[in-house]
Design a protein around this motif. Structure first.
Motif, mmCIF file in Angstrom:
data_model
loop_
_atom_site.group_PDB
_atom_site.id
_atom_site.type_symbol
_atom_site.label_atom_id
_atom_site.label_comp_id
_atom_site.label_asym_id
_atom_site.label_seq_id
_atom_site.Cartn_x
_atom_site.Cartn_y
_atom_site.Cartn_z
ATOM 1 N N PHE A 1 0.813 -1.199 0.000
ATOM 2 C CA PHE A 1 0.000 0.000 0.000
ATOM 3 C C PHE A 1 0.855 1.261 0.000
ATOM 4 O O PHE A 1 0.545 2.209 -0.686
ATOM 5 N N LYS B 1 1.073 3.918 1.292
ATOM 6 C CA LYS B 1 0.511 5.194 1.705
ATOM 7 C C LYS B 1 0.023 5.091 3.137
ATOM 8 O O LYS B 1 -0.295 4.019 3.619
ATOM 9 N N MET C 1 -2.765 5.206 5.608
ATOM 10 C CA MET C 1 -4.210 5.037 5.600
ATOM 11 C C MET C 1 -4.643 4.858 7.052
ATOM 12 O O MET C 1 -4.399 3.814 7.640
ATOM 13 N N ARG D 1 -8.991 14.076 5.760
ATOM 14 C CA ARG D 1 -7.804 14.363 4.939
ATOM 15 C C ARG D 1 -6.732 14.971 5.819
ATOM 16 O O ARG D 1 -7.023 15.615 6.819
ATOM 17 N N PHE E 1 -2.908 12.045 2.861
ATOM 18 C CA PHE E 1 -3.850 10.932 2.874
ATOM 19 C C PHE E 1 -5.262 11.476 2.795
ATOM 20 O O PHE E 1 -5.523 12.640 3.117
ATOM 21 N N ARG F 1 -9.313 9.720 3.398
ATOM 22 C CA ARG F 1 -10.111 8.532 3.705
ATOM 23 C C ARG F 1 -11.577 8.936 3.758
ATOM 24 O O ARG F 1 -11.942 9.865 4.478
#
Length: 150
Positions: free
Chosen positions: A41, A43, A45, A83, A107, A109
């Motif tokens: 991934f 990133k 999260m 964010r 990020f 979500r």
């Protein structure tokens, strides 16, 4: 690594000559890495827990290393949108990274809400790297108890 556990299932013959990819070859990097999820991934999260009471939807998001000023929060189309950006602290000293798991960068979500909420009455608190958001349910989304006559 998979060859050790499933030698019988490994295709026989020249796998490179076939058109279909070999499932074992595709899965090898995943099982040979000690930290496959981080590499896949890459990133940041944030992990979230979503729960519901009669009155509200509660969201807890883990955001280690961040402060309230690093996070943006809003409700949009029945989603809670989270964010932010985790900035890497840089030192001037030269150092060689041996192993890195920490994620840095922007990020975003989007968390689907299980019911309609009053977006103008949402509250959020940030403490010890955990963001706690309380989203009051709209009046029509609340459960109404109906008495039954006997």
């Amino acid at each position: 690594m998979l060859n050790r556990f499933f030698p019988v299932l490994r295709p026989k013959g020249n796998v490179e000559s076939t058109r279909q990819p070999d499932l074992f070859s595709m899965m090898e990097p995943f099982f040979s890495s000690p930290f496959p999820a981080r590499e896949s991934f890459g990133k940041m999260m944030p992990a979230v827990d979503v729960s519901e009471t009669e009155q509200a939807v509660l969201v807890n998001a883990e955001l280690p290393g961040l402060g309230a000023e690093d996070v943006e929060l809003h409700v949009e189309n029945n989603y809670l949108v989270l964010r932010g950006e985790k900035k890497e602290e840089r030192e001037e000293k030269k150092k060689n990274a041996v192993h890195r798991e920490c994620s840095y960068g922007r990020f975003s979500r989007s968390i689907p809400l299980p019911t309609e909420v009053q977006s103008d009455k949402v509250t959020a608190k940030f403490k010890n790297g955990v963001l706690k958001v309380t989203l009051p349910k709209s009046e029509k989304a609340r459960t109404k108890r109906i008495s039954i006559e006997s």
